[in-house]
Design an enzyme around this catalytic site. Structure first.
Site, short mmCIF file in Angstrom:
data_model
loop_
_atom_site.label_atom_id
_atom_site.label_comp_id
_atom_site.label_asym_id
_atom_site.label_seq_id
_atom_site.Cartn_x
_atom_site.Cartn_y
_atom_site.Cartn_z
N SER A 41 56.80 73.94 21.81
CA SER A 41 57.19 72.98 22.02
C SER A 41 56.98 72.38 23.55
O SER A 41 55.96 73.18 23.95
CB SER A 41 58.60 72.97 22.62
OG SER A 41 59.72 72.53 23.63
N TYR A 66 64.89 78.50 26.99
CA TYR A 66 64.85 77.98 25.67
C TYR A 66 62.77 77.92 26.43
O TYR A 66 62.14 78.00 25.62
CB TYR A 66 65.29 76.90 24.89
CG TYR A 66 64.09 75.89 24.34
CD1 TYR A 66 64.81 76.33 22.75
CD2 TYR A 66 63.23 75.21 25.28
CE1 TYR A 66 64.02 75.10 21.82
CE2 TYR A 66 62.33 74.38 23.64
CZ TYR A 66 63.16 74.43 22.24
OH TYR A 66 62.73 73.73 21.58
#
Length: 259
Positions: free
Chosen positions: A138, A151
């Site tokens: 990401s 995350y």
């Protein structure tokens, strides 16, 4: 990847980025097997699109081992695995009640999941003339969103894991490719599908396919929109990027998502 003839397994492809890529891989000529936890979605997608489907929980090591045996048994030509499954959940680190359970679940899915999937498939992939492991990190691996600490950290782990195993597997026919999404309009977190600051899903998937086809040897798949985050430290504007990212994020009160 050779998208005209690969056989690709994508755990985490019943919606969002995973499904969008599965459809495009299939359109190019690849055989695609998708995995997910929602049996009703798997059955519908199999009926509508002709995917191979398997029920898998990537937080469960037994499920991963069983599915690997099944997929390799039914598709011995399998030569690509896309590690798409992941969760993104907001946390509050002011007290353990605000983050501990969420953090442990995120690590189980986003960190242990890819490790266990690679372990389950690596010997089979090494035996193929050519093969691909596609990891999914990401832009938040490079610049943190304050509401999703675990995350962010899990995706930084995926990035460094990808860099490291690429070096180890350089003496094999297994290519390690890291897909690095920006914010994309999916249901990964509440509100993402309607977030005007996020990249439209079809636009993202189309750009990814173009990059895979035009840059087949690339180590990272970087759409233009993610470079703002990915190269913040390189450009020297990391603090400003972090400020902008967290000043404009509309999901400070979001809860959870899964792909």
């Amino acid at each position: 990847m050779n998208l005209t003839q690969d056989t690709i397994f994508i755990p985490g492809a019943t919606s969002g980025i995973g499904l969008a890529l599965a459809l495009r891989f299939q359109e190019r000529g690849s055989t695609v097997i998708i995995g997910g936890r929602r049996q009703e979605l798997l059955e519908r997608l199999r009926a509508e699109h002709g995917f191979g489907t398997v029920h898998i929980d990537t937080s469960d090591p037994e499920s991963i081992r069983a599915v690997a045996t099944e997929v390799i048994g039914t598709h011995p030509e399998l030569n690509a695995v896309v590690l798409m499954a992941g969760i993104m959940v907001a946390e509050d680190w002011h007290s353990p009640e605000g983050f501990l359970d969420t953090a442990e679940a995120t690590v189980a899915t986003n960190v242990l999941g890819p490790i266990r999937l690679i372990a389950a498939f690596i010997e089979h992939l090494r035996a193929q003339p050519r093969a691909t492991i596609m990891t999914v990190s990401s832009g938040l691996a490079s610049a943190p969103l304050k509401v999703t600490p675990t995350y962010n950290a899990s995706k930084a782990f995926v990035h460094m894991l990808s860099e490291s195993i690429r070096l180890q597997l350089a003496d094999t026919g297994v290519q390690v490719v890291e897909l690095v999404p920006p914010a994309v309009r999916t249901a990964l977190m509440p509100g993402h599908e309607d977030n005007e600051r996020a990249m439209p899903l079809d636009e993202f998937a189309d750009e990814v396919l173009t990059l895979l086809e035009t840059q087949p040897e690339a180590h990272e798949v970087l759409v233009e929109r993610v470079k703002f985050l990915r190269f913040a430290e390189v450009r020297g504007d990391y603090d400003e990027v972090v400020r902008i990212l967290n000043a404009t994020d509309p999901h400070a009160n979001g809860t959870a998502g899964r792909r």
